[in-house]
Design an enzyme around this catalytic site. Structure first.
Site, PDB file in Angstrom:
ATOM      1  N   TRP A  14      -3.987   2.049   2.070  1.00 48.74           N
ATOM      2  CA  TRP A  14      -2.908   1.316   1.400  1.00 48.74           C
ATOM      3  C   TRP A  14      -1.506   1.684   1.883  1.00 48.74           C
ATOM      4  O   TRP A  14      -0.594   0.870   1.787  1.00 48.74           O
ATOM      5  CB  TRP A  14      -2.972   1.487  -0.137  1.00 48.74           C
ATOM      6  CG  TRP A  14      -2.011   0.602  -0.874  1.00 48.74           C
ATOM      7  CD1 TRP A  14      -2.177  -0.713  -1.206  1.00 48.74           C
ATOM      8  CD2 TRP A  14      -0.719   0.969  -1.360  1.00 48.74           C
ATOM      9  NE1 TRP A  14      -1.062  -1.185  -1.854  1.00 48.74           N
ATOM     10  CE2 TRP A  14      -0.156  -0.160  -1.957  1.00 48.74           C
ATOM     11  CE3 TRP A  14       0.014   2.156  -1.328  1.00 48.74           C
ATOM     12  CZ2 TRP A  14       1.101  -0.145  -2.537  1.00 48.74           C
ATOM     13  CZ3 TRP A  14       1.276   2.172  -1.894  1.00 48.74           C
ATOM     14  CH2 TRP A  14       1.801   1.025  -2.503  1.00 48.74           C
ATOM     15  N   ASP A  15      -1.317   2.866   2.457  1.00 50.56           N
ATOM     16  CA  ASP A  15       0.047   3.286   2.814  1.00 50.56           C
ATOM     17  C   ASP A  15       0.074   3.952   4.192  1.00 50.56           C
ATOM     18  O   ASP A  15       0.743   4.962   4.392  1.00 50.56           O
ATOM     19  CB  ASP A  15       0.571   4.252   1.747  1.00 50.56           C
ATOM     20  CG  ASP A  15       2.084   4.461   1.834  1.00 50.56           C
ATOM     21  OD1 ASP A  15       2.787   3.534   2.300  1.00 50.56           O
ATOM     22  OD2 ASP A  15       2.563   5.537   1.445  1.00 50.56           O
ATOM     23  N   LEU A  16      -0.632   3.355   5.162  1.00 47.15           N
ATOM     24  CA  LEU A  16      -0.729   4.004   6.470  1.00 47.15           C
ATOM     25  C   LEU A  16       0.431   3.580   7.368  1.00 47.15           C
ATOM     26  O   LEU A  16       0.274   2.825   8.320  1.00 47.15           O
ATOM     27  CB  LEU A  16      -2.071   3.699   7.142  1.00 47.15           C
ATOM     28  CG  LEU A  16      -2.423   4.669   8.291  1.00 47.15           C
ATOM     29  CD1 LEU A  16      -2.447   6.105   7.809  1.00 47.15           C
ATOM     30  CD2 LEU A  16      -3.747   4.309   8.933  1.00 47.15           C
ATOM     31  N   HIS A  17       1.613   4.117   7.059  1.00 45.86           N
ATOM     32  CA  HIS A  17       2.769   3.958   7.937  1.00 45.86           C
ATOM     33  C   HIS A  17       2.825   5.151   8.883  1.00 45.86           C
ATOM     34  O   HIS A  17       2.014   6.093   8.789  1.00 45.86           O
ATOM     35  CB  HIS A  17       4.062   3.806   7.126  1.00 45.86           C
ATOM     36  CG  HIS A  17       4.322   4.932   6.173  1.00 45.86           C
ATOM     37  ND1 HIS A  17       4.763   6.166   6.589  1.00 45.86           N
ATOM     38  CD2 HIS A  17       4.193   5.012   4.826  1.00 45.86           C
ATOM     39  CE1 HIS A  17       4.922   6.964   5.549  1.00 45.86           C
ATOM     40  NE2 HIS A  17       4.568   6.293   4.459  1.00 45.86           N
TER      41      HIS A  17
END
Length: 296
Positions: free
Chosen positions: A199-202
């Site tokens: 969900w938050d793979l920056h």
């Protein structure tokens, strides 16, 4: 005294005050005692200055056998509660390895990666995108374990909110664009998927490691369609001319149907837009540009 050994960074104090108010102040006040408890319980000693993100204090530590690790003391909420479930399911495949965790507080003991080397520092943005694509392909290959938030529930709630929120967007073109994002999401909401999403793979959530070139950290896991995981790699380190290339590279690496992935990516823009409106912020121009490009 551990309270003198660790120093809670001012950035964490400020973020907890901003996002969690009284509960955040209580969490910060509790950190020295909690650190002391888990250092003793797991036989750890502090091995460097404290680090932090928005939600957590991270202490470099050594285990009893002098193995490097990190102790993550975090504010427990609906986003962080699933982190140990996801890390246990991945078992180090593409992600940091979970060594110990405490369900009551959300405290984690994790293998230590190289926090000084993130994917943000890779000069070639296309190379960085392909690293994220490879990690996502491995992470989303895993079925989501029980107990995680489900994308279907989140998506249906977004669609219920959208009509009221659209009325608060003053610019007609932006309003139509966000309405199109909702329409695209409506097309796929009945098949939300069952894969384990980060969900938050920056790029700052990808660290270098000894046992692998790059590993993911800090998931906010969901059970759902991998198409919902693509936007951070398109949006961060943004290059307007690369929007379509990034989308196509990501979908190819994950083996996704592009129309479904497009719909879920527009759904992710809808989610962020709903948060912007709720918090009284203007819609983010960059995300709207991505949505316009993908909408066609």
């Amino acid at each position: 005294m551990v309270g003198k050994v660790i120093e809670v960074p001012g950035e964490l104090v400020a973020s907890q005050e901003k996002f969690n108010r009284e509960a955040g102040r209580a969490f910060v006040a509790e950190l020295p005692r909690r650190a002391e408890e888990f250092l003793g319980r797991w036989g750890l000693r502090v091995d460097g200055p404290a680090m932090c993100g928005v939600c957590a204090l991270v202490l470099p530590v050594l285990r009893a056998e002098a193995t490097p690790a990190v102790l993550k003391l975090q504010f427990l909420d609906e986003e962080t509660v699933g982190e140990p479930l996801a890390l246990r399911a991945w078992d180090g495949e593409g992600a940091v390895r979970l060594l110990e965790y405490d369900a009551a507080t959300g405290t984690l003991l994790l293998e230590r990666l190289d926090a000084s080397r993130t994917l943000t520092q890779v000069p070639d943005t296309r190379e960085a995108v392909l690293v994220v694509a490879g990690l996502l392909a491995r992470l989303t290959a895993v079925p989501a374990p029980e107990g995680l938030r489900r994308l279907g529930d989140i998506a249906r709630a977004m669609l219920e909110q959208a009509p009221r929120v659209l009325e608060r967007i003053p610019d007609p073109a932006d309003r139509r664009l966000v309405a199109d994002c909702a329409a695209a999401l409506r097309e796929v909401v009945s098949e939300p998927g069952d894969r384990l999403l980060h969900w938050d793979l920056h790029y700052d959530n990808v660290l270098a490691a000894d046992r692998a070139p790059w590993l993911a950290i800090d998931p906010k896991p969901l059970a759902g369609d991998p198409g919902f995981d693509l936007l951070p790699a398109i949006r961060n380190r943004y290059e307007p001319a690369e929007t379509r290339w990034r989308f196509e590279a990501l979908t190819a690496a994950l083996g996704l149907d592009r129309e479904r992935a497009r719909a879920w990516t527009l759904g992710r823009v809808l989610q962020n837009s709903l948060w912007d409106i709720k918090d009284g912020r203007p819609l983010e121009t960059l995300q709207l540009e991505i949505a316009r490009t993908l909408r066609g």
